[in-house]
Design a protein around this motif. Structure first.
Motif, PDB file in Angstrom:
ATOM      1  N   THR A 708     -12.510  -5.000  -1.040  1.00  0.00           N
ATOM      2  CA  THR A 708     -12.423  -5.592  -2.379  1.00  0.00           C
ATOM      3  C   THR A 708     -11.067  -6.258  -2.605  1.00  0.00           C
ATOM      4  O   THR A 708     -10.976  -7.224  -3.374  1.00  0.00           O
ATOM      5  CB  THR A 708     -12.662  -4.530  -3.473  1.00  0.00           C
ATOM      6  OG1 THR A 708     -11.683  -3.495  -3.365  1.00  0.00           O
ATOM      7  CG2 THR A 708     -14.058  -3.950  -3.363  1.00  0.00           C
ATOM      8  N   LEU A 709     -10.017  -5.763  -1.958  1.00  0.00           N
ATOM      9  CA  LEU A 709      -8.727  -6.457  -2.033  1.00  0.00           C
ATOM     10  C   LEU A 709      -8.840  -7.850  -1.428  1.00  0.00           C
ATOM     11  O   LEU A 709      -8.285  -8.831  -1.948  1.00  0.00           O
ATOM     12  CB  LEU A 709      -7.652  -5.646  -1.296  1.00  0.00           C
ATOM     13  CG  LEU A 709      -7.213  -4.328  -1.941  1.00  0.00           C
ATOM     14  CD1 LEU A 709      -6.226  -3.602  -1.031  1.00  0.00           C
ATOM     15  CD2 LEU A 709      -6.590  -4.585  -3.308  1.00  0.00           C
ATOM     16  N   LYS A 710      -9.582  -7.929  -0.328  1.00  0.00           N
ATOM     17  CA  LYS A 710      -9.804  -9.233   0.297  1.00  0.00           C
ATOM     18  C   LYS A 710     -10.621 -10.136  -0.623  1.00  0.00           C
ATOM     19  O   LYS A 710     -10.341 -11.336  -0.763  1.00  0.00           O
ATOM     20  CB  LYS A 710     -10.495  -9.047   1.654  1.00  0.00           C
ATOM     21  CG  LYS A 710     -10.658 -10.340   2.426  1.00  0.00           C
ATOM     22  CD  LYS A 710     -11.015 -10.100   3.890  1.00  0.00           C
ATOM     23  CE  LYS A 710     -12.372  -9.482   4.071  1.00  0.00           C
ATOM     24  NZ  LYS A 710     -12.809  -9.523   5.494  1.00  0.00           N
ATOM     25  N   ALA A 711     -11.639  -9.562  -1.265  1.00  0.00           N
ATOM     26  CA  ALA A 711     -12.468 -10.343  -2.179  1.00  0.00           C
ATOM     27  C   ALA A 711     -11.665 -10.847  -3.372  1.00  0.00           C
ATOM     28  O   ALA A 711     -11.794 -12.012  -3.782  1.00  0.00           O
ATOM     29  CB  ALA A 711     -13.646  -9.495  -2.663  1.00  0.00           C
ATOM     30  N   ALA A 712     -10.805  -9.963  -3.931  1.00  0.00           N
ATOM     31  CA  ALA A 712      -9.992 -10.377  -5.073  1.00  0.00           C
ATOM     32  C   ALA A 712      -9.026 -11.496  -4.685  1.00  0.00           C
ATOM     33  O   ALA A 712      -8.803 -12.443  -5.459  1.00  0.00           O
ATOM     34  CB  ALA A 712      -9.230  -9.176  -5.633  1.00  0.00           C
ATOM     35  N   SER A 713      -8.465 -11.394  -3.499  1.00  0.00           N
ATOM     36  CA  SER A 713      -7.563 -12.461  -3.027  1.00  0.00           C
ATOM     37  C   SER A 713      -8.313 -13.783  -2.890  1.00  0.00           C
ATOM     38  O   SER A 713      -7.781 -14.852  -3.231  1.00  0.00           O
ATOM     39  CB  SER A 713      -6.941 -12.062  -1.681  1.00  0.00           C
ATOM     40  OG  SER A 713      -6.127 -10.927  -1.818  1.00  0.00           O
ATOM     41  N   TRP A 714      -9.539 -13.713  -2.398  1.00  0.00           N
ATOM     42  CA  TRP A 714     -10.335 -14.942  -2.253  1.00  0.00           C
ATOM     43  C   TRP A 714     -10.626 -15.559  -3.611  1.00  0.00           C
ATOM     44  O   TRP A 714     -10.511 -16.766  -3.810  1.00  0.00           O
ATOM     45  CB  TRP A 714     -11.642 -14.633  -1.528  1.00  0.00           C
ATOM     46  CG  TRP A 714     -12.526 -15.850  -1.358  1.00  0.00           C
ATOM     47  CD1 TRP A 714     -12.496 -16.742  -0.338  1.00  0.00           C
ATOM     48  CD2 TRP A 714     -13.539 -16.295  -2.268  1.00  0.00           C
ATOM     49  NE1 TRP A 714     -13.424 -17.736  -0.550  1.00  0.00           N
ATOM     50  CE2 TRP A 714     -14.083 -17.486  -1.724  1.00  0.00           C
ATOM     51  CE3 TRP A 714     -14.034 -15.813  -3.475  1.00  0.00           C
ATOM     52  CZ2 TRP A 714     -15.103 -18.188  -2.356  1.00  0.00           C
ATOM     53  CZ3 TRP A 714     -15.047 -16.516  -4.107  1.00  0.00           C
ATOM     54  CH2 TRP A 714     -15.583 -17.700  -3.546  1.00  0.00           C
ATOM     55  N   ILE A 715     -11.013 -14.717  -4.599  1.00  0.00           N
ATOM     56  CA  ILE A 715     -11.328 -15.222  -5.937  1.00  0.00           C
ATOM     57  C   ILE A 715     -10.109 -15.906  -6.558  1.00  0.00           C
ATOM     58  O   ILE A 715     -10.205 -17.004  -7.122  1.00  0.00           O
ATOM     59  CB  ILE A 715     -11.833 -14.078  -6.838  1.00  0.00           C
ATOM     60  CG1 ILE A 715     -13.191 -13.563  -6.329  1.00  0.00           C
ATOM     61  CG2 ILE A 715     -11.953 -14.529  -8.288  1.00  0.00           C
ATOM     62  CD1 ILE A 715     -13.658 -12.292  -7.019  1.00  0.00           C
ATOM     63  N   ALA A 717      -7.642 -17.249  -5.046  1.00  0.00           N
ATOM     64  CA  ALA A 717      -7.327 -18.490  -4.329  1.00  0.00           C
ATOM     65  C   ALA A 717      -8.203 -19.656  -4.769  1.00  0.00           C
ATOM     66  O   ALA A 717      -7.849 -20.816  -4.534  1.00  0.00           O
ATOM     67  CB  ALA A 717      -7.480 -18.260  -2.823  1.00  0.00           C
ATOM     68  N   GLN A 718      -9.332 -19.369  -5.422  1.00  0.00           N
ATOM     69  CA  GLN A 718     -10.229 -20.441  -5.871  1.00  0.00           C
ATOM     70  C   GLN A 718      -9.757 -21.085  -7.173  1.00  0.00           C
ATOM     71  O   GLN A 718     -10.293 -22.129  -7.574  1.00  0.00           O
ATOM     72  CB  GLN A 718     -11.658 -19.902  -6.064  1.00  0.00           C
ATOM     73  CG  GLN A 718     -12.236 -19.168  -4.871  1.00  0.00           C
ATOM     74  CD  GLN A 718     -12.113 -19.943  -3.573  1.00  0.00           C
ATOM     75  OE1 GLN A 718     -12.563 -21.085  -3.470  1.00  0.00           O
ATOM     76  NE2 GLN A 718     -11.481 -19.309  -2.589  1.00  0.00           N
TER      77      GLN A 718
END
Length: 745
Positions: A708-715, A717-718
């Protein structure tokens, strides 16, 4: 099936007749924990109920890093304390004593593994009893959740290529009893004590909760020997560095290890928050999975699920590969590949096919193959190994190891992690594999600590000699132990300081600890014995790796000298006690009785040492139905958490499709209709997944937190608009009340 039944019923009466005559009647274990050091006293009570003199031989496990420091025997009114002697000399004295009718007692470490010991009780006359007292000290390992783990091994499974060292029997047929009690004390309050066995409730002995007892009536109904006895001890404010100075032994020569004061320093490095807030975006991750016969259906399924979580949690920009081993080994890619959607999906397809069908447990060959591969430039290699038995090897990079099930070799699992500058965890009983593996992955994703050095600031006239091997790896909040011998005296300053310097993410950092040089009270020689054990193990390791015979003899001589001087056992020494009281010699030839050692798992019908060569007919009755390798493929994954995780992309996002809607428990059209108009589908899908995990799966947070840390970073970055609106709409759709801050957004 008929043959299975026949063999089973033929064997059982023989086993019952054997165990009925076992002279070992009980084992009474007392544990005393002071902060993170444990002292264990085990009293083994023997009685010869036969009409002939006996020699009883008991092969049993101990923690691999234990310092065995006392061995004595009580026969009637006679008390005999054993001496540490060179092993061959001790063996000859034991044989000579038995030949002359004297009672003798011998304790020796196995040549094959430092966590296996053999206790011989010789010339026990008919009708006579004897009590054997065995004492050892050990450091308690820090787990990833900050608990201190104590393990009393009661199960001995075959090690990696040992000779036949034990008479192993099914756990349910072991005839002697085990009792256990523990006392815990610490400068910090004790939060809780957990165990995998039935315990009386924790009882505090003082108002500040720094002393407690537990387990007085443990196993009152009889221990089933189907597991090791495990305690997890939790202190408040656990990450407090400490230093204990212990005075030397008055009778020892000044200048020797036992004659001088010794300090034990426990450091808990705390890294700056700004460095720890971002996970590593590089590294080479090699996962090594046991696919031998001991990885039954449940274990192999759990391992596959764990690899799914690991694959989804890796950062973009890293490299990875997956090896599996049994009698042979396989790898998914010829060499490590860059982590991407394509390579992740390819790896997971192969993981889904993995079964426990590769035979024995030969881990050395895949390890050699892994370390023969050239490291990828600018990528730090990390190896994660899940196994029940391994062979030790020197490792230049971080190694994270996991011992699975009862009877796993602590010496090998801890040894691999120690040599690899990593971290070891044990997965026992009903423990879930996934949380512990993910906890260790957090260590692997921490920024690399390099250029570690230790310096001392001591008063004039006092010098230090470090006894511990150099620190090769450090992790946030994890303990680093240092032993040092203090030489010289001063009548002036009474304080000292130790400083650990290192480079963290390219920035110089340090941790300091100031401590008082005044020796602590009531420590006995515990610190000295642990320090001696540390030096002995280092010398033994050097002796094994040096090829020159002269060097080997020099190292061996040093080990023997220090072992005799300190009273701590080693692989080259043994503890010998002979009853030399004038009296009538024991008459008649001795009958040898091998005390049955508890074995829990899959029985080897061929008598070989490899636990993974399966004897199906016996394991059918001992461990329940066996699923053969030709069994049908497992049904599709139904666990909602793993179903959602499996849909995440390598970048960290989720796609808005029917599969995601099903995992969330919603209709596809319902999910699409609730999406705010200004937000793209992937951002909306990813926010929904985060809300679902935080809203419904907080009990499994350790398993999904990294992905989820990876997912939050992706969000983030958008640069998506209206994230707050999305979170609000997602809460309404899923019936949750998760805050945007909780999602890391």
């Amino acid at each position: 099936f008929s043959l299975c039944c026949f063999l089973f019923f033929v064997w059982v009466p023989c086993l019952i007749n054997f165990v009925a005559s076992v002279p070992l009647k009980s084992n009474e274990v007392q544990l005393e924990v002071k902060d993170h050091v444990a002292t264990v006293v085990s009293t083994l009570n023997y009685e010869n109920k036969e009409d002939k003199p006996l020699e009883a031989v008991f092969v049993f496990p101990l923690p691999g890093d234990a310092a065995v420091c006392h061995f004595s025997a009580q026969i009637g009114q006679t008390h005999i304390v054993a001496e540490v002697k060179e092993k061959q000399q001790a063996l000859e004295e034991y044989d000579d004593a038995l030949s002359s009718g004297q009672q003798a007692f011998l304790l020796e470490e196995s040549d094959q593994s430092p966590d296996i010991f053999s206790l011989s009780v010789g010339s026990l006359p008919p009708g006579e009893s004897a009590s054997i007292r065995l004492e050892y000290v050990t450091e308690l390992a820090v787990q990833a959740d900050d608990g201190l783990r104590f393990c009393l091994p009661t199960v001995l499974n075959p090690r990696y290529h040992p000779r036949a060292v034990a008479q192993i029997f099914p756990a349910s047929l072991v005839p002697y009893s085990l009792s256990f009690s523990a006392r815990v004390s610490s400068p910090r309050p004790i939060s809780k004590v957990e165990s995998n066995c039935s315990l009386e409730p924790l009882e505090y002995l003082n108002a500040d909760q720094t002393q407690a007892t537990v387990g007085r009536e443990l196993m009152a109904a009889g221990h089933k020997f189907d597991r090791d006895v495990e305690l997890l001890i939790y202190y408040k404010d656990a990450h407090q560095p400490t230093a204990v100075v212990e005075a030397g032994q008055a009778s020892a020569k000044p200048g020797s290890l036992m004659g001088d004061p010794v300090v034990m320093v426990s450091l808990y490095p705390e890294f700056p928050q700004d460095v720890m807030s971002s996970l590593a975006s590089r590294g080479e991750f090699v996962f090594l999975m046991d696919r031998s016969g001991s990885m039954n259906y449940t274990r192999i399924s759990s391992a596959r699920d764990t690899l799914l979580l690991l694959m989804k949690s890796l950062p973009m920009g890293c490299y990875f590969n997956i090896y599996s081993f049994g009698s042979r080994f396989e790898h998914i890619f010829p060499t490590s590949v860059e982590y991407s959607e394509k390579t992740m999906e390819e790896a997971l397809k192969e993981v889904e096919k993995m079964e426990a069908n590769l035979g024995g447990t030969e881990i050395l060959l895949p390890l050699k193959h892994i370390y023969a591969q050239p490291c990828i430039p600018k990528q730090f290699r990390q190896v994660s190994s899940k196994h029940t038995g391994v062979a030790p090897t020197l490792m230049p990079n971080i190694v994270l190891t996991f011992g699975i099930g009862a009877g796993a070799s602590s010496a090998l699992i801890n040894g691999m992690a120690k040599e690899g500058g990593g971290h070891a965890q044990f997965i026992t009983g009903t423990d879930r594999m996934q949380p512990k593996v993910m906890q260790s992955l957090r260590f692997a994703l921490q920024p690399a600590v390099e250029d570690i050095s230790v310096s001392w600031d001591l008063p004039k006239g006092v010098s230090s000699t470090i006894l511990s091997p150099p620190i090769t790896a450090m992790f946030q909040g994890q303990r680093s132990l240092i032993y040092a011998q203090l030489t010289g005296q001063t009548s002036e300053a009474t304080d000292g300081c130790v400083t650990v310097k290192y480079s963290l993410a390219g920035h110089p950092s340090q941790n300091q600890l100031h401590f008082n040089l005044k020796p602590a009270e009531d420590t006995g020689l515990t610190v000295h014995m642990l320090a001696a054990r540390t030096v002995i193990r280092s010398l033994e390791s050097e002796q094994r790796t040096h090829r020159g015979q002269q060097d080997e003899e020099v190292k061996k001589k040093k080990v023997v000298e220090l072992s005799v001087q300190s009273g701590v056992s080693s692989s080259f020494t043994a503890l010998i006690a002979v009853n030399k009281d004038v009296g009538k010699a024991v008459q008649g030839p001795l009958v040898r009785r091998n005390i049955p050692t508890p074995f829990y798992g899959i029985w080897n019908c061929k008598g070989a040492a490899d636990v993974d060569q399966i004897c199906l007919y016996f394991s059918f009755y001992v461990t329940g139905p066996v699923v053969t390798h030709e069994a049908a493929s497992p049904p599709p994954r139904k666990d909602p958490l793993l179903q959602l995780v499996s849909l995440q992309k390598a970048s960290g996002c989720w796609l808005l499709d029917a599969d995601l809607a099903a995992a969330l428990g919603k209709a596809s059209e319902e999910v699409k209709k609730a999406k705010p108009a200004s937000v793209n589908s992937e951002v909306w899908a990813s926010i929904l997944a985060l809300i679902w995990l935080h809203g419904f799966k907080m009990d499994a947070k350790e398993e999904w937190e990294l992905l989820t840390l990876k997912a939050a970073s992706w969000i983030k970055a958008q640069n998506a608009p209206c994230v707050s609106e999305c979170v609000e709409a997602g809460n309404t759709l899923l019936g949750c009340s998760v805050k945007k801050e909780d999602l890391g957004l």
